[in-house]
Scaffold this motif. Structure first.
Motif, short mmCIF file in Angstrom:
data_model
loop_
_atom_site.label_atom_id
_atom_site.label_comp_id
_atom_site.label_asym_id
_atom_site.label_seq_id
_atom_site.Cartn_x
_atom_site.Cartn_y
_atom_site.Cartn_z
N TYR A 1 -102.10 50.97 45.59
CA TYR A 1 -102.62 52.14 44.87
C TYR A 1 -103.58 51.67 43.78
O TYR A 1 -103.36 50.66 43.12
CB TYR A 1 -101.48 52.93 44.22
CG TYR A 1 -100.75 53.84 45.18
CD1 TYR A 1 -100.78 53.63 46.56
CD2 TYR A 1 -100.00 54.91 44.70
CE1 TYR A 1 -100.10 54.46 47.42
CE2 TYR A 1 -99.32 55.75 45.56
CZ TYR A 1 -99.36 55.53 46.92
OH TYR A 1 -98.68 56.35 47.77
N ASP B 1 -107.69 56.90 40.06
CA ASP B 1 -108.33 57.41 41.27
C ASP B 1 -108.67 58.87 41.07
O ASP B 1 -108.29 59.50 40.07
CB ASP B 1 -107.40 57.22 42.47
CG ASP B 1 -108.17 56.98 43.77
OD1 ASP B 1 -109.35 57.38 43.84
OD2 ASP B 1 -107.60 56.41 44.71
N TRP C 1 -107.83 64.38 43.60
CA TRP C 1 -107.54 64.84 44.97
C TRP C 1 -106.78 63.75 45.73
O TRP C 1 -105.83 64.03 46.44
CB TRP C 1 -108.85 65.17 45.69
CG TRP C 1 -108.64 65.77 47.05
CD1 TRP C 1 -108.30 65.11 48.21
CD2 TRP C 1 -108.69 67.16 47.40
NE1 TRP C 1 -108.17 65.99 49.25
CE2 TRP C 1 -108.40 67.26 48.79
CE3 TRP C 1 -108.98 68.32 46.69
CZ2 TRP C 1 -108.39 68.48 49.45
CZ3 TRP C 1 -108.97 69.54 47.36
CH2 TRP C 1 -108.68 69.61 48.72
N THR C 2 -107.21 62.52 45.56
CA THR C 2 -106.53 61.40 46.22
C THR C 2 -105.13 61.20 45.68
O THR C 2 -104.17 61.03 46.45
CB THR C 2 -107.35 60.11 46.05
OG1 THR C 2 -108.66 60.31 46.59
CG2 THR C 2 -106.68 58.94 46.77
N VAL D 1 -103.52 63.15 48.70
CA VAL D 1 -103.72 62.19 49.78
C VAL D 1 -102.70 61.06 49.72
O VAL D 1 -102.02 60.77 50.71
CB VAL D 1 -105.15 61.62 49.75
CG1 VAL D 1 -105.32 60.53 50.81
CG2 VAL D 1 -106.16 62.73 49.98
N ASP D 2 -102.58 60.40 48.58
CA ASP D 2 -101.70 59.23 48.47
C ASP D 2 -100.24 59.51 48.84
O ASP D 2 -99.60 58.66 49.47
CB ASP D 2 -101.77 58.65 47.07
CG ASP D 2 -102.94 57.68 46.91
OD1 ASP D 2 -103.56 57.34 47.94
OD2 ASP D 2 -103.24 57.28 45.78
N HIS E 1 -109.52 66.62 56.31
CA HIS E 1 -108.53 66.09 55.38
C HIS E 1 -107.74 64.94 56.01
O HIS E 1 -107.51 63.91 55.37
CB HIS E 1 -107.57 67.18 54.93
CG HIS E 1 -106.59 66.72 53.89
ND1 HIS E 1 -106.96 66.40 52.61
CD2 HIS E 1 -105.26 66.50 53.95
CE1 HIS E 1 -105.91 66.01 51.92
NE2 HIS E 1 -104.86 66.06 52.70
N PHE F 1 -109.76 61.88 56.03
CA PHE F 1 -109.80 61.23 54.73
C PHE F 1 -108.49 60.48 54.44
O PHE F 1 -108.51 59.43 53.81
CB PHE F 1 -110.06 62.26 53.63
CG PHE F 1 -110.33 61.66 52.28
CD1 PHE F 1 -111.52 61.00 52.02
CD2 PHE F 1 -109.37 61.71 51.28
CE1 PHE F 1 -111.76 60.43 50.78
CE2 PHE F 1 -109.59 61.14 50.05
CZ PHE F 1 -110.80 60.49 49.79
N CYS G 1 -108.19 56.46 53.65
CA CYS G 1 -107.48 55.81 52.54
C CYS G 1 -106.46 54.80 53.06
O CYS G 1 -106.18 53.80 52.38
CB CYS G 1 -106.77 56.86 51.68
SG CYS G 1 -107.87 57.92 50.74
N ILE H 1 -115.71 62.48 45.82
CA ILE H 1 -114.56 62.86 46.63
C ILE H 1 -114.26 64.34 46.46
O ILE H 1 -114.12 65.08 47.46
CB ILE H 1 -113.33 62.01 46.25
CG1 ILE H 1 -113.55 60.56 46.70
CG2 ILE H 1 -112.06 62.58 46.88
CD1 ILE H 1 -112.45 59.62 46.26
#
Length: 314
Positions: free
Chosen positions: A13, A17, A20-21, A25-26, A78, A81, A85, A257
């Motif tokens: 990680y 960041d 959104w990530t 996302v993460d 999405h 993306f 990642c 992003i």
């Protein structure tokens, strides 16, 4: 070797960041990395290709223009993306990253944005006859290019400022610690804590770098703060920044992003492509202008710090 979710978080990680990530996302990507790394032999480059193909599939959906297809395109984008990642996380986790992989990742990202932009805006133009969609397409491609080129150039300028200060300090005091730019027994550390730009601050630090950054080698009062003027003008910024940092979120709240996600996810899902794209573009420009203003103030701090160093050398 079996990897745990905590290990994935610690080793892959980013320190800071995009929101959104971090929030959308993460949480999914991290868990998928655990499964992929422990149970498969899939390589980061294969995941990069998978993300790229999903991006092309999203473009195909956008081209159909009808709302159900727009929803499908947004979901595929999405997911693309998320995979985008994952490839870097697995590369860092297993130490299998390559120069080619980094190049593919960057080029595929730009192609994905270009293809999805053309498909989304052309599809809407064909469906509605509104030429504004064609103008939006040009704007999206231009802003995506501007953001990434600008980030690289600003990072280059900051590196140059740090390098010049380190050299000047080293010439002033031969026993200077070039790792931090701090001459022994002399005030004048080179970096304020905000000196890194997005392109650098988002890089995952190695354990050695993290340990070096945490070591109390320089007293806070001894550091040359290249954000001194910015901090003095915007005192509330530090409180906001610290709160965001507690959640790994960078202060650049609308970056490339978030702009992409607004155009290719929020707009299609809500059926409000024009207002969402225009709003996201405006916010992106506001934050880019803020970065340029912050860099200008940093250049003034840099000039003053360099002048003081040169005076001490006389």
């Amino acid at each position: 070797m079996t990897f745990t979710l905590d290990e994935v978080r610690a080793q892959t990680y980013k320190a800071r960041d995009a929101w959104w990530t971090v929030w959308l996302v993460d949480p999914l990507a991290g868990r998928l990395v655990v499964i992929t790394a422990n149970r498969t032999s899939i390589t980061p480059n294969q995941i990069t290709w998978g993300a790229f193909l999903l991006g092309l599939a999203a473009a195909g959906c956008f081209l159909r223009a009808e709302w159900p297809w727009l929803v499908a395109g947004a979901l595929l984008y999405h997911l693309s993306f998320v995979l985008d990642c994952m490839d870097g996380k697995i590369a860092r986790l297993k130490g299998t990253g390559t120069v080619l992989g980094g190049w593919l990742d960057y080029v595929f990202d730009r192609i994905r944005v270009l293809t999805c932009t053309l498909a989304l805006m052309w599809g809407q133009y064909q469906a509605t006859g509104q030429e504004v969609y064609l103008l939006l397409g040009v704007a999206v491609v231009f802003l995506d290019m501007l953001r990434y080129v600008d980030a690289l150039q600003i990072a280059k300028v900051r590196r140059q400022m740090r390098t010049r200060l380190r050299r000047a300090l080293a010439e002033t005091a031969p026993d200077a610690d070039l790792a931090t730019g701090v001459p022994g027994g002399m005030p004048g550390g080179v970096l304020g804590e905000d000196a890194d730009l997005d392109a650098e601050e988002n890089r995952v630090r190695t354990p050695e770098e993290l340990a070096a950054a945490a070591a109390p080698r320089v007293r806070p009062g001894d550091q040359v703060d290249l954000q001194e003027e910015f901090r003095s003008r915007f005192t509330g910024y530090l409180r906001i920044r610290d709160r965001l940092r507690d959640h790994r979120v960078r202060t650049h709240l609308v970056s490339g992003i978030e702009f992409q996600m607004a155009v290719f996810i929020i707009g299609p899902l809500t059926g409000q492509i024009i207002p969402v794209t225009v709003g996201a573009a405006a916010l992106l420009l506001v934050f880019e202008a803020a970065i340029m203003y912050k860099l200008w103030l940093s250049s003034r701090d840099f000039a003053r710090a360099l002048a003081r160093t040169q005076e001490m050398a006389m």
